[in-house]
Write an enzyme that holds these catalytic residues in place. Structure first.
Site, short mmCIF file in Angstrom:
data_model
loop_
_atom_site.label_atom_id
_atom_site.label_comp_id
_atom_site.label_asym_id
_atom_site.label_seq_id
_atom_site.Cartn_x
_atom_site.Cartn_y
_atom_site.Cartn_z
N CYS A 2 -0.27 -14.63 -11.12
CA CYS A 2 0.58 -15.00 -12.26
C CYS A 2 1.23 -13.76 -12.90
O CYS A 2 0.69 -12.66 -12.84
CB CYS A 2 -0.25 -15.71 -13.30
SG CYS A 2 -1.11 -17.12 -12.66
N ARG A 27 4.75 -10.49 -7.05
CA ARG A 27 3.32 -10.73 -7.17
C ARG A 27 2.89 -12.00 -6.43
O ARG A 27 1.71 -12.19 -6.18
CB ARG A 27 2.94 -10.86 -8.65
CG ARG A 27 3.16 -9.60 -9.44
CD ARG A 27 2.97 -9.84 -10.92
NE ARG A 27 1.59 -10.05 -11.28
CZ ARG A 27 0.76 -9.10 -11.72
NH1 ARG A 27 1.18 -7.87 -11.81
NH2 ARG A 27 -0.47 -9.38 -12.05
N TRP A 74 0.57 -18.73 -10.19
CA TRP A 74 -0.04 -18.81 -8.88
C TRP A 74 -1.26 -19.72 -9.07
O TRP A 74 -2.20 -19.35 -9.78
CB TRP A 74 -0.47 -17.41 -8.43
CG TRP A 74 -0.95 -17.31 -7.02
CD1 TRP A 74 -0.18 -17.17 -5.89
CD2 TRP A 74 -2.30 -17.31 -6.56
NE1 TRP A 74 -0.99 -17.09 -4.78
CE2 TRP A 74 -2.28 -17.17 -5.16
CE3 TRP A 74 -3.54 -17.42 -7.21
CZ2 TRP A 74 -3.44 -17.14 -4.39
CZ3 TRP A 74 -4.69 -17.39 -6.44
CH2 TRP A 74 -4.63 -17.25 -5.04
N ASN A 100 -2.51 -15.44 -17.94
CA ASN A 100 -2.98 -14.96 -16.62
C ASN A 100 -4.50 -14.89 -16.70
O ASN A 100 -5.05 -14.51 -17.75
CB ASN A 100 -2.48 -13.55 -16.33
CG ASN A 100 -1.01 -13.52 -15.99
OD1 ASN A 100 -0.34 -14.55 -16.01
ND2 ASN A 100 -0.52 -12.32 -15.69
N GLY A 101 -5.17 -15.19 -15.60
CA GLY A 101 -6.64 -15.12 -15.59
C GLY A 101 -7.23 -16.51 -15.42
O GLY A 101 -6.54 -17.45 -15.02
N GLU A 481 -6.72 -3.32 10.30
CA GLU A 481 -5.55 -3.36 9.43
C GLU A 481 -4.35 -3.93 10.19
O GLU A 481 -3.56 -4.70 9.63
CB GLU A 481 -5.27 -1.95 8.88
CG GLU A 481 -4.02 -1.82 8.03
CD GLU A 481 -3.97 -2.77 6.84
OE1 GLU A 481 -4.97 -3.43 6.52
OE2 GLU A 481 -2.88 -2.85 6.23
N LYS A 485 -2.31 -7.24 8.92
CA LYS A 485 -0.86 -7.20 8.65
C LYS A 485 -0.16 -8.32 9.41
O LYS A 485 0.68 -9.01 8.88
CB LYS A 485 -0.34 -5.84 9.10
CG LYS A 485 0.62 -5.08 8.29
CD LYS A 485 0.28 -4.56 6.94
CE LYS A 485 -0.51 -5.36 6.01
NZ LYS A 485 -1.16 -4.65 4.96
N GLU A 488 -1.06 -11.93 7.99
CA GLU A 488 -0.60 -12.29 6.65
C GLU A 488 0.91 -12.49 6.57
O GLU A 488 1.37 -13.30 5.77
CB GLU A 488 -1.10 -11.32 5.58
CG GLU A 488 -0.57 -9.92 5.67
CD GLU A 488 -1.17 -9.01 4.62
OE1 GLU A 488 -1.63 -9.48 3.58
OE2 GLU A 488 -1.16 -7.79 4.86
N HIS A 504 -18.88 -9.19 24.55
CA HIS A 504 -19.91 -10.00 23.88
C HIS A 504 -19.33 -11.25 23.24
O HIS A 504 -19.94 -11.84 22.37
CB HIS A 504 -20.65 -9.14 22.84
CG HIS A 504 -21.27 -7.93 23.46
ND1 HIS A 504 -22.41 -8.00 24.24
CD2 HIS A 504 -20.88 -6.63 23.50
CE1 HIS A 504 -22.71 -6.80 24.69
NE2 HIS A 504 -21.79 -5.94 24.25
N LYS A 603 0.29 -10.54 -4.87
CA LYS A 603 0.26 -9.08 -4.80
C LYS A 603 -0.97 -8.50 -5.48
O LYS A 603 -1.53 -7.52 -5.03
CB LYS A 603 1.53 -8.52 -5.45
CG LYS A 603 1.67 -7.02 -5.31
CD LYS A 603 1.84 -6.61 -3.87
CE LYS A 603 1.79 -5.11 -3.68
NZ LYS A 603 1.55 -4.76 -2.28
C1 F6R Z 1 -2.79 -6.98 2.31
C2 F6R Z 1 -3.02 -6.74 0.90
C3 F6R Z 1 -4.30 -7.22 0.32
C4 F6R Z 1 -4.79 -6.23 -0.74
C5 F6R Z 1 -6.04 -6.78 -1.45
C6 F6R Z 1 -6.61 -5.79 -2.43
O1 F6R Z 1 -1.58 -6.45 2.73
O2 F6R Z 1 -2.20 -6.17 0.24
O3 F6R Z 1 -5.26 -7.44 1.29
O4 F6R Z 1 -5.08 -5.02 -0.11
O5 F6R Z 1 -5.70 -7.96 -2.11
O6 F6R Z 1 -5.67 -5.46 -3.40
P1 F6R Z 1 -5.77 -4.14 -4.26
O7 F6R Z 1 -5.63 -3.00 -3.34
O8 F6R Z 1 -4.65 -4.25 -5.25
O9 F6R Z 1 -7.12 -4.15 -4.92
#
Ligand code: F6R
Length: 608
Positions: A2, A27, A74, A100-101, A481, A485, A488, A504, A603
């Site tokens: 949010c 976000r 969100w 938010n929250g 990673e 990527k 997502e 395995h 985000k």
């Molecule tokens: C993936 C991504 C998320 C964040 C995760 C932690 O591309 O961005 O997996 O890495 O939500 O977020 P932060 O780093 O803001 O604590």
């Protein structure tokens, strides 16, 4: 997640709110809305979907009021819908709230308020706040918000307006960020500095429990006890003005991938002085660093993967046992922590709820906590004993790229610092490593200058239903990673496995054309990895290898080879991650996905 924005001043609020909400779009959200006070009445508009839809609706209404609040939602409680979009109002529509929250005791409060005759029009936890403020309101909105907040359990950043106090916005927060700033034409509040930077570069980050009362004539600040704060701490934001623009790239993700050489250079600038690492923000002497005998890296998602890379470096160079844990697990178990334990919390946004909770827990148990974050003044920065800021600048695309690289470089510096403090690296070794680390900026530029092989491999994989990423040692962490990527942003299922584990289980997945993406750079385990590629090819897999420039042999074992410049294994995460980012993006674009705002993702994850 949010986003909140609020404005009161001399200009019509609606355009300012819409523009602020656009800035918060990165976000991730599912609906948006605004409430503007006009002629002693609150005009409330919400829409499911993008801010663009809300903007179209608002443009057709004649809302000239100069005070209002806005929100991108969100969904947590109640599905994404117009009915659940914020702002939420009290029974008579006299109070409007954005939040938010998560209000954890909302069900109990809702029952209580319903029993007293309040009627609810949404399924959200937020709506209880509007009704609580309504009950508490006599003639002072600030007082009423204080009283309502005293009933709330959970996390909240709130902005509240009321039709009987024209021009006033009350903002209050607990465990969810809120910043306030005075612009030339009025006062602003937002959940993220980016929504304010056009108006002002000097902002006040509200502390936990603190409140601000915004009015056209100025802003007043109050402590958690309701006492006025006359000299709030002002933070200056020095991001580039154009950081929120795409700068000629097709999307923010591409722009941010291309910013990475700059991020490496900025993160390293000024960090080596006379052969010694200068990370003064950590505020620990070499003697104190020398006493550290256990490290935990705690983080989520991509930041967790940066932690996996750091484990290899800290254990390899400093010889300190290091565990990497996802914050949501760490916070609910009972890790072994002593005063000589260092906890490193890694968070791009600096506001991830699980990481914050883990920091608090670790500090209560006596650990020293270092934060690594990209956001100045963020909760992670404020609640840690020391902080290293990655110099990524604001990251807009939901999928982390440049901030990941900033984290890896910062963690590399930390590993070198620990090793130097423990006497495991000499000054000359540190100098040499630092020079090679700095060279990675140029090496990433080389990778970015020719992406044909990456795009070709992506095209070959775009119609797959699943992909396997493999690597060994450092490559194993990098592959995780790469897989994240890809899944997502392209919604293509991807899994990462240490290559030695293939036999395995995961090898059962392989058949004709199944994509196996291998981190096959030069390393002590290169030959072992090649054996795993042979096993994959023997089962018909389509192998894409990220390999070191000059490695001709690899062509026998791979269908597509993506060459990257030679670096020492310790720095391979920096170079090898970049083609994997581009590979994921290229597949996502080919599959018609919105690479900047993937579905269901946010985000910053400010709820548990
Ligand atoms: C993936 C991504 C998320 C964040 C995760 C932690 O591309 O961005 O997996 O890495 O939500 O977020 P932060 O780093 O803001 O604590």
């Amino acid at each position: 997640m949010c986003g909140i924005v609020g404005y009161t001043g001399g200009r019509p609020a609606q355009d300012i709110l819409i523009e602020g909400l656009r800035r918060l779009e990165y976000r991730g959200y599912d609906s948006a809305g605004i409430a503007v006070e006009q002629g002693g009445k609150l005009e409330v508009v919400h829409r499911k979907g993008k801010v663009g839809g809300l903007a179209e609706t608002v443009a057709n209404l004649d809302i000239a009021g100069t005070c209002g609040i806005g929100h991108t939602r969100w969904a947590t409680h109640g599905k994404p819908s117009e009915r659940n979009a914020h702002p939420h109002t009290s029974c008579g529509g006299h109070i409007a709230v954005v939040h938010n929250g998560i209000i954890e005791n909302y069900a109990e409060l809702r029952d209580e308020l319903t029993a007293r005759g309040h009627e609810f029009t949404s399924d959200t936890d937020t709506e209880v706040v509007a009704h609580l403020v309504e009950e508490a309101y006599v003639d002072d909105l600030l007082q009423a918000v204080h009283e309502a907040a005293a009933r709330l359990v959970g996390a909240y950043a709130l902005a509240v307006v009321c039709d009987s106090e024209p021009g006033v916005i009350v903002a209050m927060r607990k465990d969810s960020p809120l910043v306030v700033g005075q612009g030339a034409d009025g006062a602003y509040v937002a959940s993220d500095m980016i929504a304010l930077i056009d108006a002002t570069r000097d902002v006040v980050v509200l502390g936990d429990g603190e409140a601000a009362k915004l009015a056209p004539e100025g802003i007043r600040y109050f402590s958690a006890f309701g006492e006025e704060i006359y000299e709030p701490k002002v933070t200056h934001v020095d991001w580039d003005v154009d950081l929120a623009e795409k700068g000629g790239y097709p999307d923010f993700m591409m722009k941010e991938i291309h910013e990475q050489p700059r991020v490496i250079r900025d993160t390293l600038a000024g960090r080596l002085v006379d052969g010694h690492l200068a990370i003064d923000e950590l505020d620990l002497s070499h003697e104190e660093l020398n006493l550290i005998d256990r490290v935990y890296v705690i983080a989520c998602g991509t930041s967790y993967h940066a932690g996996l890379i750091a484990k290899n470096l800290i254990e390899g160079w400093a010889r300190i046992p290091t565990e990497v844990e996802v914050a949501s697990e760490f916070r609910y178990r009972n890790p072994i922590i002593t005063p000589s334990t260092l906890v490193v919390a890694v968070s791009q946004s600096g506001e991830t709820a699980d990481t914050l909770a883990a920091i608090r827990d670790a500090r209560v148990k006596g650990a020293k906590v270092f934060g690594i974050t990209n956001v100045v003044g963020s909760p992670v920065a404020r609640e840690s004993d020391g902080v290293i800021y990655t110099k990524a600048n604001k990251e807009i695309a939901v999928a982390s790229t440049k901030s990941f690289l900033g984290q890896v470089v910062s963690l590399t510096l930390l590993a070198m610092l620990l090793a130097q403090s423990k006497g495991k690296l000499t000054t000359n070794q540190v100098r040499l490593l630092f020079r090679e680390l700095a060279d990675t900026a140029e090496q990433v530029e080389v990778i970015l200058s020719d992406t044909a092989a990456i795009d070709e491999a992506a095209l070959a994989c775009k119609d797959a239903r699943s992909a396997l990423f493999i690597g060994r040692g450092m490559g194993s962490a990098i592959s995780k990673e790469g897989a994240l990527k890809l899944k997502e942003i392209s919604y293509l299922h991807a899994e990462a496995y240490p290559a030695g584990e293939m036999k395995h289980g995961p090898i059962a997945l392989l058949d004709d054309g199944f994509p196996v993406i291998a981190i096959a750079t030069q390393s002590p385990v290169y030959d072992k990895l090649v054996s795993n590629l042979q096993e994959s090819k023997a089962r018909g897999a389509m192998v894409v290898a990220v390999a070191t420039e000059g490695d001709e042999d690899i062509k026998q074992h791979a269908d597509h080879v993506i060459y990257i410049p030679k670096v020492r294994d310790a720095f391979s995460a920096i170079t090898a991650s970049v083609p994997l980012q581009l590979f994921a993006r290229s597949i996502a674009v080919a599959r018609g996905c919105d690479v900047d705002q993937p579905r269901n993702l946010a985000k910053s994850v400010t709820v548990e």
